[in-house]
Scaffold this active site. Sequence first.
Site, PDB file in Angstrom:
ATOM      1  N   TYR A 202     139.170  44.272  81.929  1.00  0.00           N
ATOM      2  CA  TYR A 202     140.184  45.012  81.171  1.00  0.00           C
ATOM      3  C   TYR A 202     141.096  44.023  80.449  1.00  0.00           C
ATOM      4  CZ  TYR A 202     143.918  48.298  80.016  1.00  0.00           C
ATOM      5  OH  TYR A 202     144.843  49.049  79.331  1.00  0.00           O
TER       6      TYR A 202
HETATM    7  N1  LIG Z   1     148.866  53.891  80.120  1.00  0.00           N
HETATM    8  C1  LIG Z   1     149.167  52.631  80.224  1.00  0.00           C
HETATM    9  O1  LIG Z   1     149.903  52.210  81.114  1.00  0.00           O
HETATM   10  C2  LIG Z   1     148.642  51.633  79.219  1.00  0.00           C
HETATM   11  C3  LIG Z   1     149.166  50.347  79.241  1.00  0.00           C
HETATM   12  C4  LIG Z   1     148.679  49.418  78.326  1.00  0.00           C
HETATM   13  C5  LIG Z   1     147.711  49.789  77.416  1.00  0.00           C
HETATM   14  N2  LIG Z   1     147.211  51.047  77.413  1.00  0.00           N
HETATM   15  C6  LIG Z   1     146.181  51.369  76.426  1.00  0.00           C
HETATM   16  O2  LIG Z   1     146.569  52.496  75.686  1.00  0.00           O
HETATM   17  C7  LIG Z   1     145.427  53.216  75.274  1.00  0.00           C
HETATM   18  C8  LIG Z   1     145.582  54.684  75.668  1.00  0.00           C
HETATM   19  O3  LIG Z   1     145.767  54.799  77.069  1.00  0.00           O
HETATM   20  P1  LIG Z   1     146.290  56.109  77.782  1.00  0.00           P
HETATM   21  O4  LIG Z   1     147.029  55.662  78.972  1.00  0.00           O
HETATM   22  O5  LIG Z   1     146.946  56.980  76.792  1.00  0.00           O
HETATM   23  O6  LIG Z   1     144.911  56.740  78.267  1.00  0.00           O
HETATM   24  P2  LIG Z   1     144.575  58.230  78.746  1.00  0.00           P
HETATM   25  O7  LIG Z   1     145.808  59.005  79.006  1.00  0.00           O
HETATM   26  O8  LIG Z   1     143.592  58.053  79.831  1.00  0.00           O
HETATM   27  O9  LIG Z   1     143.873  58.862  77.458  1.00  0.00           O
HETATM   28  C9  LIG Z   1     142.686  58.314  76.996  1.00  0.00           C
HETATM   29  C10 LIG Z   1     142.173  59.083  75.799  1.00  0.00           C
HETATM   30  O10 LIG Z   1     140.954  58.465  75.380  1.00  0.00           O
HETATM   31  C11 LIG Z   1     139.880  59.377  75.498  1.00  0.00           C
HETATM   32  N3  LIG Z   1     138.697  58.694  75.987  1.00  0.00           N
HETATM   33  C12 LIG Z   1     138.577  58.043  77.162  1.00  0.00           C
HETATM   34  N4  LIG Z   1     137.337  57.543  77.270  1.00  0.00           N
HETATM   35  C13 LIG Z   1     136.679  57.890  76.151  1.00  0.00           C
HETATM   36  C14 LIG Z   1     135.367  57.665  75.683  1.00  0.00           C
HETATM   37  N5  LIG Z   1     134.467  57.007  76.402  1.00  0.00           N
HETATM   38  N6  LIG Z   1     135.021  58.166  74.484  1.00  0.00           N
HETATM   39  C15 LIG Z   1     135.907  58.855  73.748  1.00  0.00           C
HETATM   40  N7  LIG Z   1     137.158  59.095  74.137  1.00  0.00           N
HETATM   41  C16 LIG Z   1     137.544  58.629  75.332  1.00  0.00           C
HETATM   42  C17 LIG Z   1     140.348  60.418  76.466  1.00  0.00           C
HETATM   43  O11 LIG Z   1     139.623  61.589  76.247  1.00  0.00           O
HETATM   44  P3  LIG Z   1     139.282  62.564  77.497  1.00  0.00           P
HETATM   45  O12 LIG Z   1     140.558  63.272  77.749  1.00  0.00           O
HETATM   46  O13 LIG Z   1     138.195  63.420  76.997  1.00  0.00           O
HETATM   47  O14 LIG Z   1     138.901  61.674  78.643  1.00  0.00           O
HETATM   48  C18 LIG Z   1     141.822  60.519  76.111  1.00  0.00           C
HETATM   49  O15 LIG Z   1     141.999  61.282  74.936  1.00  0.00           O
HETATM   50  C19 LIG Z   1     144.246  52.518  75.925  1.00  0.00           C
HETATM   51  O16 LIG Z   1     143.651  51.648  74.996  1.00  0.00           O
HETATM   52  C20 LIG Z   1     144.875  51.747  77.035  1.00  0.00           C
HETATM   53  O17 LIG Z   1     144.102  50.637  77.380  1.00  0.00           O
HETATM   54  C21 LIG Z   1     147.661  51.978  78.303  1.00  0.00           C
END
Ligand SMILES: NC(=O)c1ccc[n+]([C@@H]2O[C@H](COP(=O)([O-])OP(=O)(O)OC[C@H]3O[C@@H](n4cnc5c(N)ncnc54)[C@H](OP(=O)(O)O)[C@@H]3O)[C@@H](O)[C@H]2O)c1
Length: 315
Positions: A202
């Site tokens: 990651y």
């Molecule tokens: N949350 C944190 O603390 C954090 C911190 C640093 C960086 N980030 C980054 O921010 C970004 C968003 O994170 P988040 O926390 O908002 O994630 P999240 O709440 O888990 O949402 C992920 C989104 O991506 C979609 N998705 C996941 N796997 C997929 C796949 N294989 N193909 C197509 N769509 C897919 C999901 O769709 P479904 O609902 O259908 O699964 C959902 O819409 C990511 O790049 C993550 O690495 C997050």
Amino acid sequence: MNIEWFVNGAGAVLLLYILYRITLVLFNILGPYVFFRPIDLKKKAGASWAVVTGATDGIGKSYCFELARRGFNIYLVSRTESKLVQTKKDILAKHPNVQIRYATFDFTNPSPTDYQELLSQLNEVNIGILINNVGMFFEYPDYIHQMGGGLERLADVAIVNMLPPTLLSAGILPQMIRRKAGVIVNISSATGAFKMAQWSVYSASKKYVSWLTATLRKEYGDKGILFQTITPFIVATKMAGNPNTSFFYPDSDTFAKSALNTIGNSNDTTGYIAHQLQYEMMNLMPEFLFDRAVLKTSAELKQRALKNREEKSLP
Ligand SMILES: NC(=O)c1ccc[n+]([C@@H]2O[C@H](COP(=O)([O-])OP(=O)(O)OC[C@H]3O[C@@H](n4cnc5c(N)ncnc54)[C@H](OP(=O)(O)O)[C@@H]3O)[C@@H](O)[C@H]2O)c1
Ligand SMILES: *[C@@H]1O[C@H](CO)[C@@H](O)[C@H](O)[C@H]1NC(C)=O
Ligand SMILES: *[C@@H]1O[C@H](CO)[C@@H](O)[C@H](O)[C@H]1NC(C)=O
């Protein structure tokens, strides 16, 4: 005499360096989050559509709402059709004057042919903004040899975090270049900026995203296209195990609003003032303290994930 000159000179240089570092830290924290006014995003984008990957939950969904509020049409890309339909409905209920389209794509699929198909769909509209947001994490941080989900999960995390920003940017840039305008935002992660034990693939894949963005900025920065890397710490979403929100754990709406305001004011930032504070502190921290903090956070995340799993398996 000579020695005295040398000592004084070295002292002055050290002092200047320390002042410089302090100024830089203050600038990074206060510049994009307190002092600078948000730019005219519509003008910088040069077209009315915004493409957001991973648009049905968390940070991506919040970016969609905030962009729609600012009058952009939204192209949602994600893997679950029912969630896409629901997200489209939710956005239109709140912002009835924008257009919404969606495409289903599972980004664990690395096929360039399938990407071609997705891109020809996306390129039917005039894209001013691309938010490369989709990303995948492990269920919780762990040693790589015993990572939950095994090799399959490791491969998926590498593919989902690295391919979409690479191929979508390459496929959408041509129309932005023609227009000499456009904004590409890559959601990386603070884990890409530090070497974090138990976050392996990651952390490394997020470093790839930051590095890629920086190289593309050199290629296209003088062609009117803006490239931004956003490197958040923890945002209270499903991926982070839905922790309670707090000063350091913003909800995704608060986060996306803040991050969007930094476009044009910083090319590489965490997206949120509390996270920027965290970033600058970690940058100054001696490595052994940093490693200890990572260990603690990782253990907490693992514990929370296992607890969530237990609760879910109850009837
Ligand atoms: N949350 C944190 O603390 C954090 C911190 C640093 C960086 N980030 C980054 O921010 C970004 C968003 O994170 P988040 O926390 O908002 O994630 P999240 O709440 O888990 O949402 C992920 C989104 O991506 C979609 N998705 C996941 N796997 C997929 C796949 N294989 N193909 C197509 N769509 C897919 C999901 O769709 P479904 O609902 O259908 O699964 C959902 O819409 C990511 O790049 C993550 O690495 C997050
Ligand atoms: C961002 O990068 C571009 C292209 O290299 C540069 O022209 C611009 O000044 C940078 N913006 C900031 C706020 O550093
Ligand atoms: C979150 O908040 C709820 C209610 O305020 C509390 O019961 C719970 O223990 C908190 N969870 C965590 C992980 O702090």
